[in-house]
Scaffold this motif. Structure first.
Motif, PDB file in Angstrom:
ATOM      1  N   HIS A  45       0.485  -1.123   0.360  1.00 49.29           N
ATOM      2  CA  HIS A  45      -0.119   0.436   0.038  1.00 49.29           C
ATOM      3  C   HIS A  45       1.121   1.050   0.094  1.00 49.29           C
ATOM      4  O   HIS A  45       1.955   1.692   1.308  1.00 49.29           O
ATOM      5  CB  HIS A  45      -1.023   0.001   1.141  1.00 49.29           C
ATOM      6  N   TYR A  46       1.020   2.089  -0.809  1.00 47.81           N
ATOM      7  CA  TYR A  46       1.407   3.157  -1.016  1.00 47.81           C
ATOM      8  C   TYR A  46       1.328   4.538  -0.557  1.00 47.81           C
ATOM      9  O   TYR A  46       1.323   5.491  -0.869  1.00 47.81           O
ATOM     10  CB  TYR A  46       1.568   4.055  -2.795  1.00 47.81           C
ATOM     11  N   GLY A  47       0.198   4.352   0.466  1.00 45.65           N
ATOM     12  CA  GLY A  47      -0.226   5.822   0.828  1.00 45.65           C
ATOM     13  C   GLY A  47      -0.816   6.801   0.068  1.00 45.65           C
ATOM     14  O   GLY A  47      -0.866   6.842  -0.862  1.00 45.65           O
ATOM     15  N   ALA A  48      -0.192   8.281   0.652  1.00 44.66           N
ATOM     16  CA  ALA A  48      -0.769   9.077   0.206  1.00 44.66           C
ATOM     17  C   ALA A  48       0.183   9.141  -1.359  1.00 44.66           C
ATOM     18  O   ALA A  48      -0.400  10.574  -2.106  1.00 44.66           O
ATOM     19  CB  ALA A  48      -0.691  10.323   0.683  1.00 44.66           C
ATOM     20  N   GLN A  76      -0.842   7.051  -3.879  1.00 43.34           N
ATOM     21  CA  GLN A  76      -1.034   6.188  -4.483  1.00 43.34           C
ATOM     22  C   GLN A  76      -2.086   6.685  -5.512  1.00 43.34           C
ATOM     23  O   GLN A  76      -2.579   7.886  -5.305  1.00 43.34           O
ATOM     24  CB  GLN A  76      -1.672   5.381  -4.501  1.00 43.34           C
ATOM     25  N   THR A  88       1.118   8.613   4.866  1.00 43.15           N
ATOM     26  CA  THR A  88      -0.291   7.897   5.038  1.00 43.15           C
ATOM     27  C   THR A  88      -1.075   8.695   4.118  1.00 43.15           C
ATOM     28  O   THR A  88      -0.885   9.506   3.822  1.00 43.15           O
ATOM     29  CB  THR A  88      -0.662   7.880   6.500  1.00 43.15           C
ATOM     30  N   ASP A  89      -2.276   7.771   3.709  1.00 39.79           N
ATOM     31  CA  ASP A  89      -3.482   8.656   3.188  1.00 39.79           C
ATOM     32  C   ASP A  89      -4.459   9.135   4.334  1.00 39.79           C
ATOM     33  O   ASP A  89      -3.854   8.992   5.766  1.00 39.79           O
ATOM     34  CB  ASP A  89      -4.353   7.666   2.297  1.00 39.79           C
ATOM     35  N   GLU A  90      -5.188   9.625   3.645  1.00 36.75           N
ATOM     36  CA  GLU A  90      -6.297  10.046   4.803  1.00 36.75           C
ATOM     37  C   GLU A  90      -6.710   9.060   6.212  1.00 36.75           C
ATOM     38  O   GLU A  90      -7.348   9.616   6.361  1.00 36.75           O
ATOM     39  CB  GLU A  90      -8.167  10.708   3.847  1.00 36.75           C
ATOM     40  N   ASP A  91      -6.816   7.884   5.683  1.00 42.37           N
ATOM     41  CA  ASP A  91      -7.452   6.608   6.500  1.00 42.37           C
ATOM     42  C   ASP A  91      -5.925   6.006   7.455  1.00 42.37           C
ATOM     43  O   ASP A  91      -6.193   5.474   7.693  1.00 42.37           O
ATOM     44  CB  ASP A  91      -8.221   5.163   5.565  1.00 42.37           C
ATOM     45  N   ARG A 150      -3.585   4.955   6.337  1.00 49.10           N
ATOM     46  CA  ARG A 150      -2.403   3.653   5.246  1.00 49.10           C
ATOM     47  C   ARG A 150      -1.795   3.887   4.687  1.00 49.10           C
ATOM     48  O   ARG A 150      -1.117   4.810   3.664  1.00 49.10           O
ATOM     49  CB  ARG A 150      -4.059   2.888   4.265  1.00 49.10           C
ATOM     50  N   GLY A 151      -0.585   3.209   4.567  1.00 47.73           N
ATOM     51  CA  GLY A 151       0.756   3.173   3.999  1.00 47.73           C
ATOM     52  C   GLY A 151       1.825   2.071   4.424  1.00 47.73           C
ATOM     53  O   GLY A 151       2.101   2.272   5.687  1.00 47.73           O
TER      54      GLY A 151
END
Length: 203
Positions: free
Chosen positions: A87-90, A92, A122-125, A127-128
């Motif tokens: 998961h490439y986070g932000a 992606q 990380t993304d808004e959730d 994740r990364g």
């Protein structure tokens, strides 16, 4: 026997975007790569009896195209998020060039090929994943699904993604953290292990 295959070219591979868990389809080139691998395996008498795939459509489609070329019918298929791409986070959805403009070439290089514990933003959730995170989530899959299938005598086809496969290769071949980030796995490429001892080199 174990066959590791990276999925064929996806639409975001073609546009040089960080894809991660975004579910994008194969291009026509990617579909051709998958068929080529299937013909290559069939020509060598390698016919999968079990398939393991990530949940992402680019891997699932690649697996089905390979099976069609191998004339393999009614093959059990395990689909698991443990084989999903990192998961490439932000990152992606960003092109690599846009990421370089925003974060700098050195930092982007560290996220892509740097230390295995280097996480992207990380993304808004929240994740990364780092490569080490991918390795950790693969552990139960390797012990509970992959090794038992090979030990039972199956020819196991695993269709996954570049970073997820790097972590599998590290476990199977015993390469170091420094070496594993240099391993190149092109789209539509296969890596074949023909002995169980290959899987047991790492305890």
């Amino acid at each position: 026997m174990l066959v590791l295959v990276r999925h064929g070219e996806s639409t975001w591979n073609a546009s040089d975007r960080f894809t991660g868990w975004v579910d994008v389809p194969l291009t026509e080139v990617g579909r051709g790569e998958a068929r080529t691998i299937g013909r290559w395996l069939h020509g060598r008498g390698i016919v999968p009896t079990v398939v393991h795939s990530s949940l992402l459509v680019r891997a699932r489609s690649t697996a089905q195209l390979i099976l069609a070329e191998c004339r393999a019918r009614s093959v059990p298929v395990l689909e698991t998020a443990r084989l999903n791409e990192r998961h490439y986070g932000a990152l992606q959805g960003m092109t690599r060039s846009d990421a370089v403009v925003r974060f700098g070439a050195e930092q982007v290089a560290r996220w892509r090929r740097g230390p295995v514990d280097e996480r992207p933003p990380t993304d808004e959730d929240g994740r990364g994943e780092s490569l080490a995170d991918v390795r950790l989530r693969q552990g139960p899959y390797i012990e509970d699904e992959l090794l038992p299938a090979v030990e039972a005598g199956h020819t196991v086809l695993v269709v996954s993604h570049s970073n997820a496969l790097r972590m599998l290769v590290q476990r199977l071949e015993g390469v170091s953290d420094e070496e594993v980030v240099t391993i190149e796995l092109p789209t539509g490429a296969a890596r074949v292990y023909d002995r169980i001892s290959d899987l047991r080199r790492v305890g």
